[in-house]
Design an enzyme around this catalytic site. Structure first.
Site, mmCIF file in Angstrom:
data_model
loop_
_atom_site.group_PDB
_atom_site.id
_atom_site.type_symbol
_atom_site.label_atom_id
_atom_site.label_comp_id
_atom_site.label_asym_id
_atom_site.label_seq_id
_atom_site.Cartn_x
_atom_site.Cartn_y
_atom_site.Cartn_z
ATOM 1 N N SER A 80 -3.502 -0.867 5.155
ATOM 2 C CA SER A 80 -3.831 -1.421 6.461
ATOM 3 C C SER A 80 -4.770 -2.593 6.262
ATOM 4 O O SER A 80 -5.181 -3.251 7.190
ATOM 5 C CB SER A 80 -4.499 -0.358 7.335
ATOM 6 O OG SER A 80 -5.550 0.241 6.612
ATOM 7 N N GLY A 210 -19.001 7.032 -1.919
ATOM 8 C CA GLY A 210 -17.758 7.300 -2.640
ATOM 9 C C GLY A 210 -17.853 6.854 -4.081
ATOM 10 O O GLY A 210 -17.209 5.896 -4.487
ATOM 11 N N SER A 306 -15.772 -10.641 -2.591
ATOM 12 C CA SER A 306 -14.337 -10.375 -2.658
ATOM 13 C C SER A 306 -13.554 -10.682 -1.387
ATOM 14 O O SER A 306 -12.340 -10.847 -1.453
ATOM 15 C CB SER A 306 -14.104 -8.921 -3.082
ATOM 16 O OG SER A 306 -14.806 -8.033 -2.246
HETATM 17 C C1 PLP Z 1 -9.303 -4.281 -2.018
HETATM 18 C C2 PLP Z 1 -10.661 -4.859 -1.929
HETATM 19 C C3 PLP Z 1 -11.680 -4.521 -2.849
HETATM 20 C C4 PLP Z 1 -11.465 -3.502 -3.951
HETATM 21 O O1 PLP Z 1 -10.506 -3.943 -4.865
HETATM 22 P P1 PLP Z 1 -9.844 -2.923 -5.900
HETATM 23 O O2 PLP Z 1 -8.912 -3.764 -6.693
HETATM 24 O O3 PLP Z 1 -9.164 -1.850 -5.120
HETATM 25 O O4 PLP Z 1 -10.965 -2.362 -6.710
HETATM 26 C C5 PLP Z 1 -12.901 -5.143 -2.744
HETATM 27 N N1 PLP Z 1 -13.150 -6.047 -1.763
HETATM 28 C C6 PLP Z 1 -12.215 -6.401 -0.861
HETATM 29 C C7 PLP Z 1 -12.567 -7.395 0.169
HETATM 30 C C8 PLP Z 1 -10.929 -5.823 -0.912
HETATM 31 O O5 PLP Z 1 -10.007 -6.167 -0.003
#
Ligand code: PLP
Length: 322
Positions: A80, A210, A306
């Site tokens: 999602s 977590g 990220s």
């Molecule tokens: C998916 C996501 C993560 C984690 O990434 P993984 O590859 O599952 O460890 C971290 N930050 C954001 C913004 C994400 O969308």
């Protein structure tokens, strides 16, 4: 089944595959934060990536690697969050049909964004249905290819291109902090850091609530937990993957955890001082560095931001709370 772990050559290959489809996101700095930590901090801003998160890199790389027959049959995934948008946009750009299995109560904005990229959305009920089962049925009945959000060699290699760019742009680092969910981003980042800045200590950072990654890293075997409650909604995975865990185990220095309060403080810093929206999950690495969970004084510190996708009313609430 034999597992082929991705290596740095696959990250280099992914960079070529991404070409100009993914943005080379900026690396920003803050004199305020440098002074506060007495360190040189470099923020790799994947909140400015296409779809607002690094996941476009892995999604696009994985779709681009499909055979002509697989492209013709189409792709399915269950998510999602940012991976759904990543696959939807990658498929639109590469002219592949995308099917996204989403909970029926997923935020309307996310569903609309996914449909806007031309994907077919199949809704399911979280309480009564299993999304993986639905996706696997589509694989079997309609010949679609499943691209999971993190435990996939081409996804991992694509995610690794962000840290490759960071190290190419700023040179070697002493420390690097990376958000951790299922570990696609961290394992890809580790491949790049090990190749381009082998002395760099790389930390995965997950929500305190977590800490399956931390438990797995410290016990040496994948630990499963029930999905945690945290505002870091992109990192609510219950376990690391079969591909991501071995890479993390081999190359990461440690796995750290931060609280939701620390994420909110980091979000507020980015809004106030750097004029940018970073989503809660995107702040995991930053929160670890800002709170000096490992000593950063005098160091060259990379922080991977990220993503920046957060519901605006929730975001306003975060900024107001303390
Ligand atoms: C998916 C996501 C993560 C984690 O990434 P993984 O590859 O599952 O460890 C971290 N930050 C954001 C913004 C994400 O969308």
């Amino acid at each position: 089944m034999t597992l082929r772990l991705p290596i740095y050559d696959d990250v280099v290959d992914a960079s070529t595959a991404l070409g100009v489809a993914a943005y080379r996101t900026p690396v920003l700095t803050s004199q305020t934060m440098n002074a506060r930590l007495d360190a040189q901090v470099f923020f790799k801003c994947e909140n400015f990536q296409r779809i607002g998160a690094f996941k476009f890199r892995g999604g696009y790389n994985a779709v681009s690697k499909l055979s002509a027959a697989q492209r013709k049959a189409g792709v399915v995934t269950f998510s999602s969050g940012n991976h759904a948008q990543a696959i939807a946009l990658a498929c639109q750009l590469l002219d592949v049909a995308a099917t996204i299995v989403m909970p029926h109560d997923a935020p309307a904005a996310k569903k609309a964004a996914t449909v806007g990229y031309g994907a077919r959305v199949i809704s399911y009920h979280r309480q009564t249905e299993d999304r993986e089962q639905i996706a696997r049925a589509l694989v079997e009945e309609q010949g679609l290819t499943l691209i999971p959000p993190f435990d996939h060699a081409d996804v991992i290699a694509g995610q690794g291109t962000a840290v490759k760019e960071l190290l190419e742009d700023v040179g070697g680092l002493d420390l690097l902090f990376v958000p951790l969910g299922g570990g696609g981003l961290l394992s890809g980042s580790l491949l790049s850091a090990n190749a381009l800045s082998p002395e760099c200590a790389v930390y995965g950072v997950e929500p305190q609530a977590g800490n399956d990654g931390q438990q797995s890293f410290r016990t040496g075997a994948v630990v499963h937990i029930t999905p945690p409650h945290s505002i870091a909604d992109g990192a609510l995975t219950s376990a690391l993957g079969q591909l991501t865990f071995p890479i993390i185990k081999q190359y990461a220095r440690d796995i750290l955890t931060v609280s939701d309060g620390q994420l909110i403080d980091a979000m507020r810093f980015f809004a106030e001082r750097m004029k940018m929206v970073v989503e809660p999950t995107g702040c995991l690495g930053a929160a670890a560095a800002f709170n000096e969970l490992v000593p950063v004084k005098g160091k060259r510190v990379g922080i991977l931001l990220s993503g920046g996708n957060v519901d605006l009313s929730a975001y306003a609430g975060f900024l107001q709370s303390n």
